[in-house]
Design an enzyme around this catalytic site. Structure first.
Site, mmCIF file in Angstrom:
data_model
loop_
_atom_site.group_PDB
_atom_site.id
_atom_site.type_symbol
_atom_site.label_atom_id
_atom_site.label_comp_id
_atom_site.label_asym_id
_atom_site.label_seq_id
_atom_site.Cartn_x
_atom_site.Cartn_y
_atom_site.Cartn_z
ATOM 1 N N HIS A 211 31.891 31.472 50.660
ATOM 2 C CA HIS A 211 32.858 31.352 49.571
ATOM 3 C C HIS A 211 33.945 32.424 49.554
ATOM 4 C CE1 HIS A 211 30.399 34.506 47.791
ATOM 5 N NE2 HIS A 211 31.405 34.753 46.988
HETATM 6 C C1 UD1 Z 1 33.732 35.693 42.360
HETATM 7 C C2 UD1 Z 1 33.713 37.168 42.712
HETATM 8 C C3 UD1 Z 1 32.887 37.372 43.985
HETATM 9 C C4 UD1 Z 1 31.508 36.744 43.851
HETATM 10 C C5 UD1 Z 1 31.663 35.271 43.467
HETATM 11 C C6 UD1 Z 1 30.324 34.609 43.286
HETATM 12 C C7 UD1 Z 1 35.752 38.436 42.125
HETATM 13 C C8 UD1 Z 1 36.923 39.116 42.688
HETATM 14 N N1 UD1 Z 1 35.052 37.692 42.997
HETATM 15 O O1 UD1 Z 1 34.440 35.018 43.381
HETATM 16 O O2 UD1 Z 1 32.734 38.756 44.203
HETATM 17 O O3 UD1 Z 1 30.816 36.848 45.083
HETATM 18 O O4 UD1 Z 1 32.401 35.208 42.240
HETATM 19 O O5 UD1 Z 1 30.458 33.250 43.002
HETATM 20 O O6 UD1 Z 1 35.461 38.578 40.959
HETATM 21 N N2 UD1 Z 1 35.729 28.123 40.028
HETATM 22 C C9 UD1 Z 1 35.286 26.911 39.516
HETATM 23 N N3 UD1 Z 1 34.227 26.948 38.649
HETATM 24 C C10 UD1 Z 1 33.630 28.108 38.278
HETATM 25 C C11 UD1 Z 1 34.115 29.313 38.811
HETATM 26 C C12 UD1 Z 1 35.152 29.304 39.700
HETATM 27 O O7 UD1 Z 1 35.802 25.850 39.812
HETATM 28 O O8 UD1 Z 1 32.682 28.060 37.473
HETATM 29 C C13 UD1 Z 1 36.876 28.106 40.927
HETATM 30 C C14 UD1 Z 1 38.066 28.799 40.278
HETATM 31 O O9 UD1 Z 1 38.819 27.932 39.537
HETATM 32 C C15 UD1 Z 1 38.810 29.330 41.480
HETATM 33 C C16 UD1 Z 1 37.704 29.648 42.462
HETATM 34 O O10 UD1 Z 1 36.574 28.870 42.081
HETATM 35 O O11 UD1 Z 1 39.632 28.334 42.036
HETATM 36 C C17 UD1 Z 1 37.404 31.100 42.533
HETATM 37 O O12 UD1 Z 1 36.786 31.600 41.326
HETATM 38 P P1 UD1 Z 1 36.831 33.177 40.978
HETATM 39 O O13 UD1 Z 1 35.951 33.503 39.838
HETATM 40 O O14 UD1 Z 1 38.231 33.620 40.933
HETATM 41 O O15 UD1 Z 1 36.252 33.880 42.251
HETATM 42 P P2 UD1 Z 1 34.981 33.553 43.142
HETATM 43 O O16 UD1 Z 1 35.488 33.039 44.452
HETATM 44 O O17 UD1 Z 1 33.953 32.762 42.408
#
Ligand code: UD1
Length: 377
Positions: A211
């Site tokens: 991821h």
């Molecule tokens: C975040 C953390 C990372 C951790 C990961 C675990 C930061 C910088 N990164 O990354 O360290 O390893 O979580 O999962 O804080 N999204 C959804 N549904 C959700 C959550 C996220 O669709 O419930 C989508 C968001 O809209 C976005 C992407 O996933 O497009 C990334 O989500 P984000 O929380 O920004 O970062 P992660 O990649 O999850």
């Protein structure tokens, strides 16, 4: 500090941190004469499969405050948490704020608490990848610099913190709270039999999670999927995909052959740990999974250039493949080659880390930062 009841406010926001905080809250709540707890959920992870299901399975009470920040750029996400957390901290007036891990919610909460002069405790302090292109590394550096209580889970963490000028008295080697959760849930994990539920044979499949932006947001994702399709001929692949990964695959039009690479939605804690414990190996770019695999003695292959968790390599089951999806095809042979190797569970990954954190909080700890000490007094 021993005579008065302390209000401990914990801030979580993302999937990996629910497991790190759940046993700490349980331990503090088991000492009601000493502690009152308040939980804040930033809402950085908001899908039920990324959040609610973990609260249910880990038995965490619903948060007192939901900030509902959702997705956004790093600045937007961090800024939203700061804006919404500040009034909560001002009205709750906790004696200490606890933050786990290294995500944007961790960074934001550290900044808000520090600016309000509220003592801050960082769970999983001192981990370093020495790679500032990882957003998590920046979050770790700031969270540790601002924390009064640095709770560490591996010996090298203390060295990093001391080298950066942290006071020795602020560092507490307590162990790994994520492993506390795993040990507490072990019977339910074993009973879940997720491999069976997915039509897989225990010990005969590769579990995959990918991821991180460095991999998923670049051309390597397509190469990784191609590598997985190739090895799936000899080792079935099961891949519960993070929403970020799923979106990137859709954008790139990547549709792995369903029979060979089983793409699943994100799994619950019990299902995931059950699949992990029965896997022939796990391919990942996650931090926490490197630790869980080491604890469970499952061979782990990390598709990253570095790890902030070197103890999983020196003692545990982890092999760093580099950010090179071309190496995925080596995984089946590496699993066979490593079969008789000895691995050890790191010291203090023993199910008692949360009790040690509670003991520290109950002791007469003092703030490293005299300004914060003044505010508390
Ligand atoms: C975040 C953390 C990372 C951790 C990961 C675990 C930061 C910088 N990164 O990354 O360290 O390893 O979580 O999962 O804080 N999204 C959804 N549904 C959700 C959550 C996220 O669709 O419930 C989508 C968001 O809209 C976005 C992407 O996933 O497009 C990334 O989500 P984000 O929380 O920004 O970062 P992660 O990649 O999850």
């Amino acid at each position: 500090m021993t005579s008065t009841r302390q209000k401990v406010l914990a801030v979580v926001g993302t999937r990996p941190n629910f497991m790190k905080v759940a046993p700490v809250l349980a331990e503090l709540d088991a000492r009601p004469q000493a502690f009152e707890t308040v939980l804040v959920h930033t809402g950085q992870h908001y899908d039920p499969v990324m959040s609610e299901i973990f609260f249910e399975q880990l038995g965490i009470a619903p948060p007192a405050h939901m900030l509902e920040v959702g997705a956004g750029s790093h600045a937007v996400q961090t800024g939203r948490v700061m804006e919404r957390l500040e009034p909560v901290l001002m009205s709750e007036q906790p004696d200490v704020v606890l933050i786990p891990g290294d995500v944007n919610s961790t960074l934001a909460a550290a900044l808000v608490a520090a600016k309000l002069g509220i003592p801050l405790g960082h769970i999983e302090a001192g981990l370093r990848s020495f790679d500032r292109s990882m957003p998590e590394e920046i979050n770790r550096l700031v969270a540790d610099r601002l924390s009064d209580l640095l709770f560490t889970h591996s010996p090298e963490a203390e060295d990093h913190l001391l080298a950066e000028g942290a006071g020795r008295e602020a560092i507490h080697y307590v162990g790994n709270t994520m492993i506390d959760t795993l040990m507490a849930m072990r019977a339910r994990i074993d009973a879940a039999q997720a491999a069976h539920g997915h039509g897989l044979q225990a010990g005969e499949y590769l579990l995959v999670t990918l991821h991180r932006p460095a991999l998923v947001d670049g051309p390597q994702l397509g190469e990784a999927v191609a590598g997985l399709e190739r090895i799936s001929r000899e080792l079935p692949v099961v891949f519960p995909a993070h929403p970020r990964t799923r979106k990137a695959m859709e954008t790139l039009g990547l549709r792995p052959d369903r029979e060979r690479v089983r793409l699943l939605d994100p799994l619950s804690y019990l299902d995931f740990l059950s699949l992990l414990s029965d896997a022939a190996g796990v391919l990942t770019d996650s931090g926490g999974i490197q630790e869980e695999a080491t604890f469970l003695s499952v061979p782990c292959f990390t598709l990253r250039e570095n790890t902030e968790r070197p103890v999983t390599i020196s003692l545990g089951t982890n092999t760093l493949l580099g950010l090179d999806p071309g190496r995925i095809v080596e995984v089946p042979d590496l699993i066979v080659a490593g079969r008789d190797g000895e691995t050890t569970v790191p010291t203090l990954w023993d199910g008692e880390a949360s009790a040690r954190i509670a003991d520290v909080l109950e002791s007469d700890w003092s703030c490293a930062d005299p300004r914060a000490a003044q505010v508390r007094a």
